[in-house]
Design a protein around this motif. Sequence first.
Motif, PDB file in Angstrom:
ATOM      1  N   GLU A   2       2.296  -3.857  -0.715  1.00 27.40           N
ATOM      2  CA  GLU A   2       2.673  -5.343  -0.540  1.00 27.40           C
ATOM      3  C   GLU A   2       1.351  -6.233  -0.553  1.00 27.40           C
ATOM      4  OE1 GLU A   2       3.506  -2.471   1.548  1.00 27.40           O
ATOM      5  OE2 GLU A   2       5.500  -2.867   1.479  1.00 27.40           O
TER       6      GLU A   2
ATOM      7  N   ALA B 293       1.934  -9.666  -2.492  1.00 27.05           N
ATOM      8  CA  ALA B 293       1.212 -10.832  -1.854  1.00 27.05           C
ATOM      9  C   ALA B 293       0.514 -11.584  -2.824  1.00 27.05           C
ATOM     10  CB  ALA B 293       0.605 -10.406  -0.454  1.00 27.05           C
TER      11      ALA B 293
ATOM     12  N   ARG C 245       8.693  -0.290  -7.505  1.00 25.49           N
ATOM     13  CA  ARG C 245       7.752  -1.520  -7.144  1.00 25.49           C
ATOM     14  C   ARG C 245       8.266  -2.671  -7.858  1.00 25.49           C
ATOM     15  NH1 ARG C 245       3.054   1.951  -8.477  1.00 25.49           N
ATOM     16  NH2 ARG C 245       2.063   2.409  -6.606  1.00 25.49           N
TER      17      ARG C 245
END
Length: 179
Positions: free
Chosen positions: A45, A49, A136
């Motif tokens: 994450e 992000a 991913r």
Amino acid sequence: MHGSIINLLKRFVQTQYDHSTWLKLVELSGLPSADFDMMTVYPDEHIFALVGQAAIMTGIPAVQLQEKFGEFLVPDLMLVYKRYVQPGWGTLEMIENTEEAMHGAVRRDAPGTRPPILHVTRLSEKELRVEYESERRMGALAVGIIRGLAAYFDEADDIEVTPLTSENEERVVIRVRQR
């Protein structure tokens, strides 16, 4: 995501923009620190992000940013993995051997890392089919790395890299052809 990749992303941002841009990117991404340990494995994450926020900040789609970052990574990756590269290899041979040599070393030497799986098929003397597989969904990074390899081996004008499927999927098919 391995800390070394996030640190290379930091260097990429600092090279393309500046250090204050990196700090703002981290802040807007909601991450607690702008410093990442090279040997730590961070939650995926974090990279999502950062790339997502970078896309918002720059107006450049995340896929394009991943490709450019992939190209940027190659000189550093080649420095780290040079012991696995055989004299006489070019772009196609490097791609053919990445899964066994480089990704194999990462899996052995850095427990907890999960590099993508590459299934590479030699279609002809001058063409490969690369199947990128990763939860991913960062196939654009793989496309960028392939383009970066072509530049590294001074074959950028001779190598055509074409994603045949969406680069945002878990399985991405990429055609690499030498002209």
